[in-house]
Motif scaffolding. Structure first.
Motif, PDB file in Angstrom:
ATOM      1  N   ARG A 239      48.329 -16.481  78.912  1.00  0.00           N
ATOM      2  CA  ARG A 239      47.168 -17.321  78.614  1.00  0.00           C
ATOM      3  C   ARG A 239      47.520 -18.670  77.995  1.00  0.00           C
ATOM      4  NH1 ARG A 239      43.731 -18.592  74.661  1.00  0.00           N
ATOM      5  NH2 ARG A 239      41.582 -18.954  75.246  1.00  0.00           N
TER       6      ARG A 239
ATOM      7  N   TRP B  16      39.248 -14.420  77.178  1.00  0.00           N
ATOM      8  CA  TRP B  16      38.972 -14.214  75.761  1.00  0.00           C
ATOM      9  C   TRP B  16      40.087 -14.820  74.925  1.00  0.00           C
ATOM     10  CZ3 TRP B  16      38.504  -9.444  78.711  1.00  0.00           C
ATOM     11  CH2 TRP B  16      37.168  -9.105  78.993  1.00  0.00           C
ATOM     12  N   GLU B  17      39.727 -15.365  73.778  1.00  0.00           N
ATOM     13  CA  GLU B  17      40.727 -15.932  72.868  1.00  0.00           C
ATOM     14  C   GLU B  17      41.247 -14.812  71.982  1.00  0.00           C
ATOM     15  OE1 GLU B  17      39.682 -19.556  70.912  1.00  0.00           O
ATOM     16  OE2 GLU B  17      38.520 -20.231  72.641  1.00  0.00           O
ATOM     17  N   LEU B  18      42.208 -14.081  72.525  1.00  0.00           N
ATOM     18  CA  LEU B  18      42.825 -12.959  71.828  1.00  0.00           C
ATOM     19  C   LEU B  18      44.334 -13.142  71.842  1.00  0.00           C
ATOM     20  CD1 LEU B  18      40.909 -10.026  73.611  1.00  0.00           C
ATOM     21  CD2 LEU B  18      40.357 -11.020  71.390  1.00  0.00           C
TER      22      LEU B  18
ATOM     23  N   TYR C  39      45.095  -8.200  73.452  1.00  0.00           N
ATOM     24  CA  TYR C  39      44.923  -7.909  74.879  1.00  0.00           C
ATOM     25  C   TYR C  39      45.497  -6.534  75.209  1.00  0.00           C
ATOM     26  CZ  TYR C  39      42.930 -12.144  76.929  1.00  0.00           C
ATOM     27  OH  TYR C  39      42.082 -13.146  77.307  1.00  0.00           O
TER      28      TYR C  39
ATOM     29  N   LEU D  75      34.086  -6.503  73.568  1.00  0.00           N
ATOM     30  CA  LEU D  75      34.232  -7.951  73.662  1.00  0.00           C
ATOM     31  C   LEU D  75      32.957  -8.614  74.158  1.00  0.00           C
ATOM     32  CD1 LEU D  75      37.710  -7.913  75.392  1.00  0.00           C
ATOM     33  CD2 LEU D  75      37.262  -8.678  73.063  1.00  0.00           C
ATOM     34  N   PRO D  76      32.798  -9.887  73.859  1.00  0.00           N
ATOM     35  CA  PRO D  76      31.645 -10.587  74.421  1.00  0.00           C
ATOM     36  C   PRO D  76      31.818 -10.743  75.933  1.00  0.00           C
ATOM     37  CG  PRO D  76      33.064 -12.117  73.235  1.00  0.00           C
ATOM     38  CD  PRO D  76      33.618 -10.742  73.013  1.00  0.00           C
ATOM     39  N   VAL D  77      30.835 -10.276  76.653  1.00  0.00           N
ATOM     40  CA  VAL D  77      30.851 -10.357  78.112  1.00  0.00           C
ATOM     41  C   VAL D  77      29.588 -11.091  78.531  1.00  0.00           C
ATOM     42  CG1 VAL D  77      30.852  -9.027  80.261  1.00  0.00           C
ATOM     43  CG2 VAL D  77      32.141  -8.205  78.293  1.00  0.00           C
TER      44      VAL D  77
ATOM     45  N   THR E 138      37.799 -12.458  84.144  1.00  0.00           N
ATOM     46  CA  THR E 138      38.259 -12.247  82.783  1.00  0.00           C
ATOM     47  C   THR E 138      39.667 -12.570  82.623  1.00  0.00           C
ATOM     48  OG1 THR E 138      38.698  -9.939  83.246  1.00  0.00           O
ATOM     49  CG2 THR E 138      36.595 -10.482  82.186  1.00  0.00           C
TER      50      THR E 138
END
Length: 133
Positions: A23, A35-37, A42, A104-106, A133
Motif C-alpha cells: 500500500r 483502508w489506512e491500516l 491487514y 472495518l468501514p465499508v 478494497t
C-alpha cells in the motif's frame, strides 16, 4: 474441512499482509481506495476473513452430510443440485463480507446490505468488494 481451518486463515493473513505492505508504494489514486491500516492490521483482518470464510462453510457442509452427500460431491436431483451450486459459491463470500462489515468501514454500496438489495449481488457484489478494497 479441518484442513481448511488450518490453511485458509494463515493464507488469507499472508495475502492481506502482502497487500498492506504494498500500500505505501502504490500510486495515490490506487492507495486511496484501501483502508489506512498497518501491514500487521491487514494481516489480522486477513486472519479474521480466513476464519469467517471457513466458518460460513460449516452450515452448508452440515446440510450436505444430513443429505448423505459425500464431501466434494453435489446432491442428486436438479433442485438440490442447483440450490447447493449457488450455496457453495455464496456462503463463504457472505461470511467474509459480514466480518469485513463488522471490523472495518465499508462503503454502503459494497457491504452486506448491497448483497441483499441487488438481484445480481450474489455473483457481482462480492467481486466488486474484493476489487475495490
Amino acid at each position: 474441512m479441518w484442513r481448511g481451518f488450518v490453511v485458509m486463515p494463515p493464507a488469507a493473513a499472508i495475502a492481506f499482509w502482502a497487500v498492506g505492505s504494498l500500500r505505501p508504494g502504490l500510486p495515490r489514486w490506487l492507495a486511496s481506495g484501501m483502508w489506512e491500516l498497518s501491514s500487521a492490521q491487514y494481516a489480522a483482518v486477513g486472519l479474521a476473513c480466513g476464519f469467517a470464510f471457513m466458518l460460513a462453510e460449516l452450515p452448508n457442509s452440515f446440510l450436505k452430510r444430513q443429505l448423505d452427500v459425500a464431501p466434494g460431491m453435489a446432491p442428486r436431483g436438479r433442485g438440490l443440485a442447483a440450490a447447493f451450486f449457488v450455496l457453495d459459491r455464496v456462503d463463504s463470500v457472505l461470511g467474509v463480507l459480514i466480518i469485513l462489515t463488522a471490523l472495518l468501514p465499508v462503503a454502503p454500496d459494497l457491504g452486506v446490505g448491497a448483497a441483499v438489495r441487488s438481484r445480481n449481488a450474489l455473483a457481482l457484489q462480492p467481486m466488486a468488494l474484493l476489487l475495490q478494497t
